[in-house]
Scaffold this motif. Structure first.
Motif, short mmCIF file in Angstrom:
data_model
loop_
_atom_site.label_atom_id
_atom_site.label_comp_id
_atom_site.label_asym_id
_atom_site.label_seq_id
_atom_site.Cartn_x
_atom_site.Cartn_y
_atom_site.Cartn_z
N VAL A 9 -6.16 7.25 -0.40
CA VAL A 9 -4.45 7.26 -1.05
C VAL A 9 -4.69 8.61 -2.52
N CYS A 10 -5.02 8.68 -2.51
CA CYS A 10 -5.48 9.69 -4.14
C CYS A 10 -5.45 11.21 -3.31
N ASP A 51 2.69 1.60 -3.08
CA ASP A 51 1.40 2.13 -4.14
C ASP A 51 1.14 3.53 -3.84
N GLU A 52 1.25 4.07 -2.68
CA GLU A 52 1.39 5.64 -2.39
C GLU A 52 2.60 6.38 -3.22
N HIS A 96 0.37 -1.46 0.14
CA HIS A 96 0.00 0.16 0.06
C HIS A 96 1.01 1.38 0.06
N ARG A 97 2.19 1.34 0.99
CA ARG A 97 2.96 2.22 0.86
C ARG A 97 3.37 2.50 -0.27
N ALA A 126 -1.40 11.15 -1.44
CA ALA A 126 -0.65 11.45 -2.51
C ALA A 126 -0.99 12.60 -3.30
N ARG A 181 2.96 15.01 5.76
CA ARG A 181 2.31 13.98 6.08
C ARG A 181 1.72 13.91 7.08
#
Length: 194
Positions: free
Chosen positions: A40-41, A6-7, A3-4, A44, A53
């Motif tokens: 996630v978007c 992907d982000e 997941h990380r 991002a 963050r």
């Protein structure tokens, strides 16, 4: 891919899209439509813009409840809502001199009786000259607010802005003169008369 990771890939893609001149809304809508992972978007795009963050995660927690109000295919509507929620704004860290100006402008906003939503963003992005020039055009009506307090704070903010060598020096000087004139007039009026 985790997941990380992907982000991380989405952050890089978002940075490229932003650098190419795409708006934060467009970037979110495109990535969200393609991935289906709106959370996630959001992270991002925020991180790609330079939002720390922890702040990006706090913003995501604030807007996640809105996701259930929309369906797949409505990513542009979601992005539109985010604009008004100021999800993708990058808060500017101010120097001490700028903080004093911002604090005076906040005092003026309070004495004015508040600040419309659009200029609230300028507080966060540190657009102090823009705020000063906007507030310098204020007209008091209907006995609302405190003109003496407002114009005193505006005069002090204008004097601090005028100390700086800036390309908009003439506009700031003209705004400062208006504030000084209004401060003099406001201090002569009996309390309660605008």
């Amino acid at each position: 891919m985790s997941h990380r990771e992907d982000e991380g890939a989405l952050v890089l893609e978002a940075r490229e899209m932003l650098a190419a001149g795409r708006s934060d809304e467009e970037v979110f809508a495109e990535l969200a439509a393609r991935t289906g992972d709106w959370g996630v978007c959001v992270l991002a795009v925020c991180v790609a813009l330079g939002v720390p963050r922890t702040d990006a995660e706090a913003r995501l927690r604030e807007v996640e409840p809105l996701f259930s109000d929309f369906a797949a295919g409505e990513e542009e509507y979601v992005a539109f809502v985010f604009r008004f929620g100021r999800v993708f704004i990058v808060d500017r860290v101010l120097e001490e001199h700028e903080e004093r100006i911002r604090d005076l402008l906040a005092t003026a906003a309070g004495a004015r009786g508040g600040c419309p939503a659009g200029p609230l963003t300028w507080f966060r992005t540190g657009e102090l000259t823009k705020l000063f020039l906007y507030f310098a055009k204020t007209r008091f009506r209907d006995g609302r607010g405190s003109p003496p307090e407002f114009w005193a704070a505006m005069t002090a903010a204008g004097e601090l802005l005028a100390e700086q060598d800036r390309p908009d020096h003439e506009e700031v000087s003209a705004g400062l003169e208006r504030c000084r004139m209004k401060a003099t007039t406001a201090s002569r009026r009996p309390r309660g008369i605008p």
